[in-house]
Each structure stands twice: as C-alpha cells, then as structure tokens.
Design a protein around this motif. Structure first.
Motif, PDB file in Angstrom:
ATOM      1  N   HIS A   5       0.867  -1.179   0.000  1.00  8.38           N
ATOM      2  CA  HIS A   5       0.000   0.000   0.000  1.00  8.38           C
ATOM      3  C   HIS A   5       0.901   1.226   0.000  1.00  8.38           C
ATOM      4  O   HIS A   5       2.040   1.172   0.465  1.00  8.38           O
ATOM      5  N   LEU A   6       0.406   2.309  -0.542  1.00  7.35           N
ATOM      6  CA  LEU A   6       1.179   3.546  -0.591  1.00  7.35           C
ATOM      7  C   LEU A   6       0.495   4.617   0.246  1.00  7.35           C
ATOM      8  O   LEU A   6      -0.728   4.706   0.270  1.00  7.35           O
ATOM      9  N   ASP A   7       1.319   5.412   0.919  1.00  5.48           N
ATOM     10  CA  ASP A   7       0.830   6.514   1.745  1.00  5.48           C
ATOM     11  C   ASP A   7       1.448   7.801   1.212  1.00  5.48           C
ATOM     12  O   ASP A   7       2.660   8.013   1.357  1.00  5.48           O
ATOM     13  N   GLY A   8       0.643   8.636   0.597  1.00  8.30           N
ATOM     14  CA  GLY A   8       1.119   9.887   0.033  1.00  8.30           C
ATOM     15  C   GLY A   8       1.640  10.872   1.063  1.00  8.30           C
ATOM     16  O   GLY A   8       2.341  11.816   0.725  1.00  8.30           O
ATOM     17  N   SER A  10       3.557   9.910   3.709  1.00  9.66           N
ATOM     18  CA  SER A  10       4.652   9.297   4.459  1.00  9.66           C
ATOM     19  C   SER A  10       5.972  10.051   4.331  1.00  9.66           C
ATOM     20  O   SER A  10       6.858   9.897   5.163  1.00  9.66           O
ATOM     21  N   GLY A  11       6.126  10.817   3.257  1.00 12.41           N
ATOM     22  CA  GLY A  11       7.396  11.489   3.026  1.00 12.41           C
ATOM     23  C   GLY A  11       8.409  10.609   2.314  1.00 12.41           C
ATOM     24  O   GLY A  11       9.521  11.035   2.038  1.00 12.41           O
ATOM     25  N   LEU A  12       8.026   9.370   2.046  1.00  9.47           N
ATOM     26  CA  LEU A  12       8.894   8.440   1.320  1.00  9.47           C
ATOM     27  C   LEU A  12       8.369   8.255  -0.096  1.00  9.47           C
ATOM     28  O   LEU A  12       7.158   8.252  -0.316  1.00  9.47           O
ATOM     29  N   SER A  13       9.284   8.068  -1.028  1.00  9.25           N
ATOM     30  CA  SER A  13       8.871   7.800  -2.407  1.00  9.25           C
ATOM     31  C   SER A  13       8.201   6.428  -2.470  1.00  9.25           C
ATOM     32  O   SER A  13       8.403   5.586  -1.585  1.00  9.25           O
ATOM     33  N   PRO A  14       7.403   6.169  -3.497  1.00  9.14           N
ATOM     34  CA  PRO A  14       6.741   4.867  -3.603  1.00  9.14           C
ATOM     35  C   PRO A  14       7.714   3.685  -3.561  1.00  9.14           C
ATOM     36  O   PRO A  14       7.450   2.684  -2.896  1.00  9.14           O
ATOM     37  N   TYR A  15       8.856   3.801  -4.250  1.00  8.50           N
ATOM     38  CA  TYR A  15       9.779   2.664  -4.234  1.00  8.50           C
ATOM     39  C   TYR A  15      10.337   2.443  -2.822  1.00  8.50           C
ATOM     40  O   TYR A  15      10.494   1.297  -2.375  1.00  8.50           O
TER      41      TYR A  15
END
Length: 130
Positions: A5-8, A10-15
């Motif tokens: 899952h992705l969290d926009g 989070s401050g982290l890139s998707p990868y």
C-alpha cells in the motif's frame, strides 16, 4: 503473500515505501525464505504505479541480499531480518493493539499517536545509551 500500500503523506517515495514494507514483513516474520514477492505486473495494477518503481524497489532489495529474481518466475525471499520468533512478537502486538485502542478512545488521531510513539521511542533509546 505481502500486499503493498502507498501513503502519500509518508514522506517516502513509492519505491522506498515498497522496500520498507518488505523489510518490515521480513523483520516481523510475515515473509520467510522462499516466499515469493508479488509479481511486478500485479503490484503495478493494484497500486497504479510505474513498473520501473517496483523494479527499482526489488533491485534494491536484491542488492541488499534479501531477495533474488528468477527470470520468468518471480522474485523470492532469500534472507530474513527477524531476530524474534512469532511467539515473542504476537503478545507484544496484542499489547500494542490494546494501547492503540486506548489512545484512540482518549481522542488521539493517527498523527498524534505516531508522534507520541516516535518521541517515546527516541527518549527510551537515549536512556538506554546513557
């Protein structure tokens, strides 16, 4: 099998999020040697992201010696990070779930809970060093 899952927020890139989720699953014993990661095309379809993003994450995990790609077959776990058994982790998870329920009941939102956890974690780490 792990489901990403992705969290926009989070401050982290998707990868990086994919790498982090695999590392967490390895650390918690949710993924074990021999387990297959989701196929790139399946991750792309479920997250609506570029295939190169998933490939970059899988390459980083492979570079770290945690997974190995088998052309035409998939990507498989080759090492784990879990230092504790599920028998040790399960009761701690239950305690944490009860604590989270108390925090929510006390009116804390997700960001407040995260801030409290991280500041307490840092304080405890400093105390252990001293």
């Amino acid at each position: 099998m792990i489901e990403f899952h992705l969290d926009g927020n989070s401050g982290l890139s998707p990868y990086q999020q994919i790498v982090q989720q695999v590392r967490h699953a390895l650390r918690l014993g949710l993924l074990n040697k021999g387990d297959q990661l989701p196929k790139v095309k399946d991750v792309v379809a479920s997250l609506a992201i570029n295939p190169n993003t998933v490939l970059k994450a899988y390459r980083e995990l492979e570079h770290d010696g945690l997974v190995a790609a088998r052309p035409g077959v998939g990507t498989f776990v080759t090492a784990t990070l879990n230092g504790s058994s599920f028998a040790v982790i399960a009761p701690l998870r239950q305690d944490l779930r009860r604590w989270l329920a108390k925090a929510r009941k006390a009116g804390l939102d997700e960001e407040s809970i995260e801030a409290l956890l991280m500041s307490t974690f840092r304080d405890a780490a400093r105390e252990d060093i001293a």
